[in-house]
Design a protein around this motif. Structure first.
Motif, mmCIF file in Angstrom:
data_model
loop_
_atom_site.group_PDB
_atom_site.id
_atom_site.type_symbol
_atom_site.label_atom_id
_atom_site.label_comp_id
_atom_site.label_asym_id
_atom_site.label_seq_id
_atom_site.Cartn_x
_atom_site.Cartn_y
_atom_site.Cartn_z
ATOM 1 N N GLN A 1 51.499 -78.505 33.612
ATOM 2 C CA GLN A 1 52.608 -77.665 33.164
ATOM 3 C C GLN A 1 53.646 -78.484 32.403
ATOM 4 O O GLN A 1 54.186 -78.031 31.393
ATOM 5 C CB GLN A 1 53.264 -76.968 34.350
ATOM 6 C CG GLN A 1 52.437 -75.829 34.905
ATOM 7 C CD GLN A 1 53.112 -75.167 36.094
ATOM 8 O OE1 GLN A 1 53.972 -75.756 36.742
ATOM 9 N NE2 GLN A 1 52.698 -73.951 36.391
ATOM 10 N N TYR A 2 53.928 -79.684 32.881
ATOM 11 C CA TYR A 2 54.881 -80.559 32.203
ATOM 12 C C TYR A 2 54.389 -80.896 30.800
ATOM 13 O O TYR A 2 55.134 -80.805 29.831
ATOM 14 C CB TYR A 2 55.086 -81.838 33.012
ATOM 15 C CG TYR A 2 55.898 -82.876 32.303
ATOM 16 C CD1 TYR A 2 57.277 -82.760 32.200
ATOM 17 C CD2 TYR A 2 55.281 -83.973 31.693
ATOM 18 C CE1 TYR A 2 58.033 -83.706 31.529
ATOM 19 C CE2 TYR A 2 56.024 -84.922 31.011
ATOM 20 C CZ TYR A 2 57.391 -84.784 30.932
ATOM 21 O OH TYR A 2 58.132 -85.719 30.252
ATOM 22 N N ARG B 1 54.670 -77.830 28.509
ATOM 23 C CA ARG B 1 56.040 -77.579 28.052
ATOM 24 C C ARG B 1 56.476 -78.606 27.014
ATOM 25 O O ARG B 1 57.143 -78.276 26.033
ATOM 26 C CB ARG B 1 56.996 -77.594 29.241
ATOM 27 C CG ARG B 1 56.845 -76.379 30.111
ATOM 28 C CD ARG B 1 57.811 -76.384 31.262
ATOM 29 N NE ARG B 1 57.563 -75.238 32.123
ATOM 30 C CZ ARG B 1 57.652 -75.267 33.431
ATOM 31 N NH1 ARG B 1 58.006 -76.375 34.054
ATOM 32 N NH2 ARG B 1 57.423 -74.186 34.135
ATOM 33 N N TYR C 1 54.755 -77.737 23.765
ATOM 34 C CA TYR C 1 55.348 -76.540 23.177
ATOM 35 C C TYR C 1 56.668 -76.892 22.502
ATOM 36 O O TYR C 1 56.968 -76.412 21.404
ATOM 37 C CB TYR C 1 55.555 -75.475 24.256
ATOM 38 C CG TYR C 1 56.131 -74.195 23.716
ATOM 39 C CD1 TYR C 1 55.334 -73.298 23.016
ATOM 40 C CD2 TYR C 1 57.470 -73.887 23.885
ATOM 41 C CE1 TYR C 1 55.851 -72.134 22.495
ATOM 42 C CE2 TYR C 1 58.004 -72.718 23.374
ATOM 43 C CZ TYR C 1 57.192 -71.842 22.685
ATOM 44 O OH TYR C 1 57.720 -70.692 22.169
ATOM 45 N N THR C 2 57.461 -77.748 23.142
ATOM 46 C CA THR C 2 58.725 -78.180 22.556
ATOM 47 C C THR C 2 58.483 -78.940 21.257
ATOM 48 O O THR C 2 59.198 -78.743 20.267
ATOM 49 C CB THR C 2 59.505 -79.071 23.554
ATOM 50 O OG1 THR C 2 59.693 -78.343 24.758
ATOM 51 C CG2 THR C 2 60.840 -79.486 22.999
#
Length: 98
Positions: A23-24, A27, A30-31
């Motif tokens: 998940q990290y 994210r 995605y950033t």
């Protein structure tokens, strides 16, 4: 039975840690994608601005004005045109090779 519970607990903990890590990373990626998209939008805007500026700089009236003012050029006319002609011994004939 206790060993099986410990193994299962360890598997759950490892799985949870792996899920947190995934998940990290997701994210973070995605950033980065959003940053790249914003940069692409900014570059597109700059490119459009520069293209419009280039069109404005290359207008015929502006080029003519700069030629007159900065380069001291003037329009050609029959009064200032110099014609170059060949001498009588250097006349080229149609079909003749130099």
């Amino acid at each position: 039975m206790t060993r099986l519970n410990l193994v299962l607990l360890l598997a759950v903990v490892v799985s949870a840690l792996y899920l947190v890590r995934v998940q990290y990373d997701s994210r973070r990626l995605y950033t980065e994608i959003e940053r790249a998209r914003n940069e692409a939008r900014k570059l597109d805007t700059d490119r459009e601005r520069l293209v419009a500026e280039k069109r404005g700089q290359a207008t015929p009236l502006r080029v003519e004005r700069l030629a007159k003012e900065q380069l001291q050029m003037r329009p050609s006319g029959p009064g200032i045109t110099q014609y170059v002609s060949r001498g009588p011994g250097n006349v080229a004939h149609a079909g003749a090779r130099p």
